[in-house]
Design an enzyme around this catalytic site. Sequence first.
Site, PDB file in Angstrom:
ATOM      1  N   SER B  20      54.994   7.472  -3.725  1.00 27.20           N
ATOM      2  CA  SER B  20      55.367   8.416  -2.667  1.00 27.20           C
ATOM      3  C   SER B  20      55.220   9.853  -3.157  1.00 27.20           C
ATOM      4  O   SER B  20      54.638  10.698  -2.470  1.00 27.20           O
ATOM      5  CB  SER B  20      56.811   8.185  -2.221  1.00 27.20           C
ATOM      6  OG  SER B  20      56.963   6.900  -1.674  1.00 27.20           O
ATOM      7  N   HIS B  45      60.221  14.050   0.539  1.00 29.88           N
ATOM      8  CA  HIS B  45      60.364  12.593   0.377  1.00 29.88           C
ATOM      9  C   HIS B  45      61.410  12.043   1.352  1.00 29.88           C
ATOM     10  O   HIS B  45      61.271  10.934   1.878  1.00 29.88           O
ATOM     11  CB  HIS B  45      60.771  12.319  -1.083  1.00 29.88           C
ATOM     12  CG  HIS B  45      60.945  10.883  -1.432  1.00 29.88           C
ATOM     13  ND1 HIS B  45      62.191  10.297  -1.573  1.00 29.88           N
ATOM     14  CD2 HIS B  45      60.046   9.903  -1.667  1.00 29.88           C
ATOM     15  CE1 HIS B  45      62.025   9.021  -1.890  1.00 29.88           C
ATOM     16  NE2 HIS B  45      60.748   8.751  -1.950  1.00 29.88           N
TER      17      HIS B  45
END
Lengths: 211, 211
Positions: B20, B45
């Site tokens: 990610s 995130h």
Amino acid sequence: MKSLREHEKILPPAEIERRSFEIIEQELPHTLDPLQAPVIKRVIHTTADFSYVDSLCFSQGVIESARQAIREGSSIITDTNMVKAGINGERLSVYGGKVHCFMADEDVAVQARARGITRAAVSMEKSAMMGENYIYAIGNAPTALFRLYDLIAEEKVFPRLIIGVPVGFVHVVEAKELIMQAPVPYIVARGRKGGSNVAAAICNALLYGME
Amino acid sequence: MKSLREHEKILPPAEIERRSFEIIEQELPHTLDPLQAPVIKRVIHTTADFSYVDSLCFSQGVIESARQAIREGSSIITDTNMVKAGINGERLSVYGGKVHCFMADEDVAVQARARGITRAAVSMEKSAMMGENYIYAIGNAPTALFRLYDLIAEEKVFPRLIIGVPVGFVHVVEAKELIMQAPVPYIVARGRKGGSNVAAAICNALLYGME
């Protein structure tokens, strides 16, 4: 420094909320389905992000069936303690429901470590053993949605509603697309965006709209 | 329905996070200050929203001074139980700090009702009576920031850091601009956006970056 007097014109709490929804309505890019509108507007209220107007997807008749589930005392399973903290549990308890999050449970952690899978996936399995038909509010973990999809296919869970709004960059988009193919009522935020705050806002919008 | 086999390629949890952050770095619109980068990337995130790259504002030297405060055992005051639930309290406790939220306290509710102000504002006053210099993580209530601004001017609180990231449409933008004029270290999300998730993500980014 500004004069301290300047912020004495602060509105009282209820007025702040009323005025906020007024602004949201003025700035909506198009009209909304009247049943879905309270959910969409509360998500925007929580995020200040109007992209949810078009990313939120609703299965046919989901608002009515979700409220029916709440009325019948359905409890809510969440995938983070943040979602749990954000849901108005007092309002839910009027109908007999509770909010559960198994993520911090020791047995869940042990299994997840042993099997190399997420605690979120194990939490969904744990819910399957409780013998109730829950509302699932998933704001963080795409793996919770993947696991739910399988558990539904295996007829081990029978969700009254799946709120599928995890946020992120890996597996998130696919998990949300997949869960919309399961034969259960859903509210899903298509794409990368979502979050614990969005999951809680959807639950609260359903609760606040009940007579 | 898709084959159930299809989602067996799910990455393990640590790998999902690593991947990610890799995607976030690839999609950043420009390079970031290296000290601020971990905070900005963790907020993205948490939100999948790259607008935070340019809306997050940092006072001079705030990252170092915030970590110094944590190292010295500073506790964190939040304006919602969602922020409290989202902060890694275990990691904070390594240095001696705790996370407090007074929003559900009975004395706070009573005073707020009596004076027609928000519980968030009363919570800030309550923190002033505790005799400690806190980190404030405000993800919801602009009135918490207004009240903090006054309490700072009155020398009743001496924040080690103010994380000013309430979200919303009324008083929010002004409250954030105001708190950036107070003589205290800050991390603020300029504009309407922010939230409990953003406040918790900033705290965690500070914690995770400490040796």
